[in-house]
Design a protein around this motif. Structure first.
Motif, PDB file in Angstrom:
ATOM      1  N   GLU A  89       0.826  -1.212   0.000  1.00 49.56           N
ATOM      2  CA  GLU A  89       0.000   0.000   0.000  1.00 49.56           C
ATOM      3  C   GLU A  89       0.859   1.261   0.000  1.00 49.56           C
ATOM      4  OE1 GLU A  89      -2.457  -0.520   3.432  1.00 49.56           O
ATOM      5  OE2 GLU A  89      -3.826  -1.889   2.406  1.00 49.56           O
ATOM      6  N   VAL A  90       1.948   1.250   0.737  1.00 51.67           N
ATOM      7  CA  VAL A  90       2.795   2.435   0.864  1.00 51.67           C
ATOM      8  C   VAL A  90       3.753   2.593  -0.317  1.00 51.67           C
ATOM      9  CG1 VAL A  90       4.627   3.503   2.258  1.00 51.67           C
ATOM     10  CG2 VAL A  90       2.635   2.496   3.374  1.00 51.67           C
ATOM     11  N   THR A  91       4.354   1.473  -0.753  1.00 55.39           N
ATOM     12  CA  THR A  91       5.390   1.557  -1.785  1.00 55.39           C
ATOM     13  C   THR A  91       4.899   1.228  -3.189  1.00 55.39           C
ATOM     14  OG1 THR A  91       6.081  -0.758  -1.584  1.00 55.39           O
ATOM     15  CG2 THR A  91       7.126   0.841  -0.097  1.00 55.39           C
ATOM     16  N   GLY A  92       3.754   0.545  -3.273  1.00 51.70           N
ATOM     17  CA  GLY A  92       3.264   0.101  -4.565  1.00 51.70           C
ATOM     18  C   GLY A  92       3.989  -1.133  -5.077  1.00 51.70           C
ATOM     19  N   GLN A  93       4.844  -1.711  -4.252  1.00 50.44           N
ATOM     20  CA  GLN A  93       5.590  -2.909  -4.628  1.00 50.44           C
ATOM     21  C   GLN A  93       5.269  -4.044  -3.666  1.00 50.44           C
ATOM     22  OE1 GLN A  93       9.780  -2.126  -4.992  1.00 50.44           O
ATOM     23  NE2 GLN A  93       9.436  -0.184  -6.018  1.00 50.44           N
ATOM     24  N   SER A  94       5.289  -5.261  -4.179  1.00 53.75           N
ATOM     25  CA  SER A  94       5.052  -6.421  -3.329  1.00 53.75           C
ATOM     26  C   SER A  94       6.185  -6.564  -2.327  1.00 53.75           C
ATOM     27  CB  SER A  94       4.976  -7.693  -4.174  1.00 53.75           C
ATOM     28  OG  SER A  94       3.873  -7.634  -5.037  1.00 53.75           O
ATOM     29  N   PRO A  95       5.859  -6.982  -1.107  1.00 57.76           N
ATOM     30  CA  PRO A  95       6.918  -7.194  -0.121  1.00 57.76           C
ATOM     31  C   PRO A  95       7.773  -8.400  -0.501  1.00 57.76           C
ATOM     32  CG  PRO A  95       4.816  -7.915   0.731  1.00 57.76           C
ATOM     33  CD  PRO A  95       4.543  -7.258  -0.583  1.00 57.76           C
ATOM     34  N   ARG A  96       8.999  -8.441   0.044  1.00 56.34           N
ATOM     35  CA  ARG A  96       9.882  -9.574  -0.193  1.00 56.34           C
ATOM     36  C   ARG A  96      10.675  -9.837   1.080  1.00 56.34           C
ATOM     37  NH1 ARG A  96      14.303  -6.825  -4.264  1.00 56.34           N
ATOM     38  NH2 ARG A  96      14.249  -4.784  -3.306  1.00 56.34           N
ATOM     39  N   SER A  97      11.260 -10.988   1.142  1.00 57.90           N
ATOM     40  CA  SER A  97      12.027 -11.349   2.334  1.00 57.90           C
ATOM     41  C   SER A  97      13.333 -10.552   2.381  1.00 57.90           C
ATOM     42  CB  SER A  97      12.351 -12.842   2.322  1.00 57.90           C
ATOM     43  OG  SER A  97      13.294 -13.125   1.297  1.00 57.90           O
ATOM     44  N   PHE A  98      13.919 -10.497   3.566  1.00 63.45           N
ATOM     45  CA  PHE A  98      15.210  -9.836   3.682  1.00 63.45           C
ATOM     46  C   PHE A  98      16.259 -10.557   2.842  1.00 63.45           C
ATOM     47  CE2 PHE A  98      19.405  -9.231   5.524  1.00 63.45           C
ATOM     48  CZ  PHE A  98      19.517  -7.859   5.395  1.00 63.45           C
ATOM     49  N   ALA A  99      16.192 -11.883   2.823  1.00 67.09           N
ATOM     50  CA  ALA A  99      17.157 -12.663   2.031  1.00 67.09           C
ATOM     51  C   ALA A  99      17.081 -12.271   0.557  1.00 67.09           C
ATOM     52  CB  ALA A  99      16.913 -14.151   2.204  1.00 67.09           C
ATOM     53  N   ASP A 100      15.864 -12.107   0.030  1.00 66.50           N
ATOM     54  CA  ASP A 100      15.715 -11.693  -1.365  1.00 66.50           C
ATOM     55  C   ASP A 100      16.238 -10.274  -1.579  1.00 66.50           C
ATOM     56  OD1 ASP A 100      14.610 -14.142  -2.009  1.00 66.50           O
ATOM     57  OD2 ASP A 100      12.536 -13.409  -1.993  1.00 66.50           O
ATOM     58  N   PHE A 101      15.948  -9.383  -0.648  1.00 63.80           N
ATOM     59  CA  PHE A 101      16.435  -8.008  -0.733  1.00 63.80           C
ATOM     60  C   PHE A 101      17.962  -7.979  -0.724  1.00 63.80           C
ATOM     61  CE2 PHE A 101      18.109  -4.324   1.553  1.00 63.80           C
ATOM     62  CZ  PHE A 101      17.649  -3.285   0.747  1.00 63.80           C
ATOM     63  N   ALA A 102      18.561  -8.717   0.215  1.00 63.34           N
ATOM     64  CA  ALA A 102      20.020  -8.735   0.324  1.00 63.34           C
ATOM     65  C   ALA A 102      20.662  -9.318  -0.927  1.00 63.34           C
ATOM     66  CB  ALA A 102      20.441  -9.522   1.560  1.00 63.34           C
ATOM     67  N   ALA A 103      20.068 -10.377  -1.471  1.00 61.26           N
ATOM     68  CA  ALA A 103      20.618 -10.986  -2.688  1.00 61.26           C
ATOM     69  C   ALA A 103      20.551 -10.011  -3.855  1.00 61.26           C
ATOM     70  CB  ALA A 103      19.866 -12.273  -3.027  1.00 61.26           C
ATOM     71  N   ALA A 104      19.471  -9.254  -3.944  1.00 66.23           N
ATOM     72  CA  ALA A 104      19.310  -8.304  -5.040  1.00 66.23           C
ATOM     73  C   ALA A 104      20.292  -7.135  -4.932  1.00 66.23           C
ATOM     74  CB  ALA A 104      17.873  -7.778  -5.087  1.00 66.23           C
ATOM     75  N   HIS A 105      20.776  -6.868  -3.734  1.00 66.45           N
ATOM     76  CA  HIS A 105      21.682  -5.748  -3.507  1.00 66.45           C
ATOM     77  C   HIS A 105      23.036  -6.218  -2.998  1.00 66.45           C
ATOM     78  CE1 HIS A 105      17.670  -3.950  -3.496  1.00 66.45           C
ATOM     79  NE2 HIS A 105      18.263  -2.899  -4.014  1.00 66.45           N
ATOM     80  N   ALA A 106      23.437  -7.426  -3.341  1.00 67.58           N
ATOM     81  CA  ALA A 106      24.668  -8.011  -2.829  1.00 67.58           C
ATOM     82  C   ALA A 106      25.897  -7.150  -3.111  1.00 67.58           C
ATOM     83  CB  ALA A 106      24.864  -9.411  -3.403  1.00 67.58           C
ATOM     84  N   SER A 107      25.918  -6.485  -4.244  1.00 63.11           N
ATOM     85  CA  SER A 107      27.099  -5.677  -4.565  1.00 63.11           C
ATOM     86  C   SER A 107      27.282  -4.530  -3.560  1.00 63.11           C
ATOM     87  CB  SER A 107      26.987  -5.120  -5.978  1.00 63.11           C
ATOM     88  OG  SER A 107      25.881  -4.244  -6.098  1.00 63.11           O
ATOM     89  N   VAL A 108      26.209  -4.015  -3.032  1.00 59.91           N
ATOM     90  CA  VAL A 108      26.293  -2.929  -2.052  1.00 59.91           C
ATOM     91  C   VAL A 108      26.884  -3.454  -0.748  1.00 59.91           C
ATOM     92  CG1 VAL A 108      24.949  -1.278  -0.691  1.00 59.91           C
ATOM     93  CG2 VAL A 108      24.369  -1.689  -3.075  1.00 59.91           C
ATOM     94  N   TRP A 109      26.513  -4.686  -0.360  1.00 62.82           N
ATOM     95  CA  TRP A 109      26.991  -5.249   0.900  1.00 62.82           C
ATOM     96  C   TRP A 109      28.483  -5.547   0.834  1.00 62.82           C
ATOM     97  CZ3 TRP A 109      23.116  -3.787   3.408  1.00 62.82           C
ATOM     98  CH2 TRP A 109      21.817  -4.053   3.031  1.00 62.82           C
ATOM     99  N   ARG A 110      29.022  -5.732  -0.349  1.00 63.15           N
ATOM    100  CA  ARG A 110      30.432  -6.101  -0.489  1.00 63.15           C
ATOM    101  C   ARG A 110      31.362  -4.891  -0.487  1.00 63.15           C
ATOM    102  NH1 ARG A 110      28.155  -9.685  -4.602  1.00 63.15           N
ATOM    103  NH2 ARG A 110      27.885 -11.696  -3.608  1.00 63.15           N
ATOM    104  N   ARG A 111      30.842  -3.715  -0.570  1.00 63.19           N
ATOM    105  CA  ARG A 111      31.688  -2.506  -0.653  1.00 63.19           C
ATOM    106  C   ARG A 111      32.439  -2.255   0.623  1.00 63.19           C
ATOM    107  NH1 ARG A 111      27.661   1.634  -3.763  1.00 63.19           N
ATOM    108  NH2 ARG A 111      27.483   0.377  -5.590  1.00 63.19           N
TER     109      ARG A 111
END
Length: 61
Positions: free
Chosen positions: A39-61
């Motif tokens: 409702e707030v973002t207009g996007q379906s929610p996802r698990s933290f694991a999915d979020f982290a995997a999608a942004h893995a390059s940021v975590w490696r910096r």
């Protein structure tokens, strides 16, 4: 939990309330899903694991 919290100087009654809440949560009292993310973002929610995997390059910096 109550004893550990009280040992930090927390008042016994408050420590008991927090320990009770922790016990209740562990038993599933907060295991529910809300439509708020979508409702707030207009996007379906996802698990933290999915979020982290999608942004893995940021975590490696």
């Amino acid at each position: 939990m109550r004893d550990r919290l009280a040992a930090t100087g927390m008042p016994g009654g408050f420590a008991a309330v927090l320990a009770g809440m922790d016990r209740s949560i562990a038993k599933g009292s907060e295991d529910r899903v809300s439509p708020a993310v979508e409702e707030v973002t207009g996007q379906s929610p996802r698990s933290f694991a999915d979020f982290a995997a999608a942004h893995a390059s940021v975590w490696r910096r």
